[in-house]
Design a protein around this motif. Structure first.
Motif, short mmCIF file in Angstrom:
data_model
loop_
_atom_site.label_atom_id
_atom_site.label_comp_id
_atom_site.label_asym_id
_atom_site.label_seq_id
_atom_site.Cartn_x
_atom_site.Cartn_y
_atom_site.Cartn_z
N GLU A 131 38.26 51.72 -21.15
CA GLU A 131 37.34 52.50 -21.98
C GLU A 131 35.88 52.39 -21.52
OE1 GLU A 131 36.15 53.02 -26.68
OE2 GLU A 131 37.79 51.69 -26.12
N HIS A 132 35.45 51.22 -21.10
CA HIS A 132 34.04 51.07 -20.70
C HIS A 132 33.69 51.89 -19.45
CE1 HIS A 132 35.68 48.01 -17.95
NE2 HIS A 132 34.60 48.27 -17.22
N VAL A 133 34.70 52.34 -18.73
CA VAL A 133 34.47 53.14 -17.52
C VAL A 133 34.16 54.60 -17.89
CG1 VAL A 133 35.56 53.93 -15.36
CG2 VAL A 133 35.95 51.61 -16.17
N LEU A 134 34.49 54.99 -19.12
CA LEU A 134 34.33 56.38 -19.54
C LEU A 134 32.91 56.93 -19.35
CD1 LEU A 134 36.38 56.42 -22.86
CD2 LEU A 134 37.01 57.47 -20.70
N ASP A 135 31.93 56.07 -19.49
CA ASP A 135 30.55 56.54 -19.37
C ASP A 135 30.25 57.13 -18.00
OD1 ASP A 135 29.97 55.77 -21.95
OD2 ASP A 135 29.25 53.79 -21.33
N ASP A 136 30.87 56.60 -16.97
CA ASP A 136 30.58 57.08 -15.62
C ASP A 136 31.69 56.67 -14.65
OD1 ASP A 136 29.34 58.19 -13.43
OD2 ASP A 136 27.72 56.72 -13.35
N PRO A 137 32.89 57.24 -14.81
CA PRO A 137 34.01 56.78 -13.97
C PRO A 137 33.79 56.97 -12.48
CG PRO A 137 34.62 58.77 -15.18
CD PRO A 137 33.28 58.33 -15.70
N ARG A 138 33.11 58.03 -12.07
CA ARG A 138 32.92 58.28 -10.63
C ARG A 138 32.05 57.23 -9.96
NH1 ARG A 138 35.36 62.63 -8.24
NH2 ARG A 138 33.90 62.57 -6.53
N HIS A 139 31.20 56.57 -10.74
CA HIS A 139 30.32 55.56 -10.14
C HIS A 139 30.74 54.14 -10.50
CE1 HIS A 139 27.75 59.20 -9.96
NE2 HIS A 139 27.58 58.73 -8.74
N THR A 140 31.52 53.97 -11.55
CA THR A 140 31.97 52.63 -11.93
C THR A 140 33.11 52.16 -11.05
OG1 THR A 140 31.29 53.04 -14.21
CG2 THR A 140 32.79 51.19 -13.84
N LEU A 141 34.09 53.04 -10.82
CA LEU A 141 35.19 52.69 -9.93
C LEU A 141 34.78 53.00 -8.49
CD1 LEU A 141 38.29 54.04 -11.89
CD2 LEU A 141 37.31 51.75 -11.91
N PRO A 142 35.33 52.28 -7.53
CA PRO A 142 34.95 52.51 -6.13
C PRO A 142 35.39 53.89 -5.64
CG PRO A 142 36.74 50.92 -6.26
CD PRO A 142 36.32 51.21 -7.67
N GLN A 143 34.77 54.33 -4.57
CA GLN A 143 35.07 55.64 -3.98
C GLN A 143 36.55 55.81 -3.69
OE1 GLN A 143 33.03 58.22 -3.74
NE2 GLN A 143 34.69 59.45 -2.93
N GLU A 144 37.22 54.73 -3.35
CA GLU A 144 38.64 54.78 -3.04
C GLU A 144 39.47 55.37 -4.20
OE1 GLU A 144 42.03 51.82 -1.20
OE2 GLU A 144 40.11 51.00 -1.80
N ALA A 145 39.01 55.19 -5.42
CA ALA A 145 39.73 55.74 -6.58
C ALA A 145 39.75 57.26 -6.55
CB ALA A 145 39.09 55.26 -7.87
N TRP A 146 38.73 57.86 -5.95
CA TRP A 146 38.57 59.31 -6.01
C TRP A 146 38.90 60.01 -4.71
CZ3 TRP A 146 38.58 59.37 -10.84
CH2 TRP A 146 37.91 58.38 -11.55
N THR A 147 39.25 59.27 -3.69
CA THR A 147 39.56 59.88 -2.40
C THR A 147 40.80 60.74 -2.50
OG1 THR A 147 38.59 57.99 -1.27
CG2 THR A 147 40.08 59.39 0.02
#
Length: 159
Positions: free
Chosen positions: A141-157
């Motif tokens: 839940e705490h990632v909701l504010d900014d998931p693209r910047h909270t999780l590493p780039q690898e999550a979005w590749t």
């Protein structure tokens, strides 16, 4: 997330994964300015799991490989390795039915990737030959504010 829980440390996650697979996590180590070495990403290549930890080594997200990963279910609906438009239709219908007044429940990340904030879910994609299949990314839940910047780039590749 089955037996995994957000907030677990890498050793706790490894203990849970040991019950499911013989494959050990391989870690990406980050060197902090204060001299600490932090395990921020855990990978189980054969199992198709990518685990994302905070700087205090607490599980805050995971991605599931759409070709090798385990099937992830949300409310009984399979999310891994599916045709992206099918999962997007389900997410849209779910948001309209369960959260009709909430304009923030369902949305898209910048590249048109659907998100459900109540599920803590982004349904990314990856290639399978000439097709795309779904690659779920699940986060705390705490990632909701900014998931693209909270999780590493690898999550979005997208690969």
């Amino acid at each position: 997330m089955g037996p995994l829980r957000f907030g677990m440390n890498p050793d706790e996650v490894s203990a849970v994964l040991a019950d499911m697979t013989a494959e050990a996590q391989q870690f990406v180590i980050t060197h902090c300015r204060d001299g600490r070495q932090v395990r921020e990403v855990g990978r189980c290549w054969k199992s198709g799991l990518f685990l994302f930890y905070s700087r205090d080594e607490r599980l805050q997200g995971l991605a599931v490989d759409g070709l090798r990963g385990p099937q992830v279910l949300a409310e009984g609906v399979p999310l891994t390795g599916r045709v992206p438009s099918e999962v997007e239709r389900w997410m849209t219908a779910r948001a309209a039915e369960r959260f009709p007044e909430d304009d923030f429940e369902f949305g898209y990340l910048g590249t048109g990737i659907p998100c459900s904030w109540s599920l803590g879910l982004v349904v990314s994609v990856q290639r399978m030959a000439d097709h795309l299949v779904t690659r779920p990314v699940i986060f705390a839940e705490h990632v909701l504010d900014d998931p693209r910047h909270t999780l590493p780039q690898e999550a979005w590749t997208i690969y």
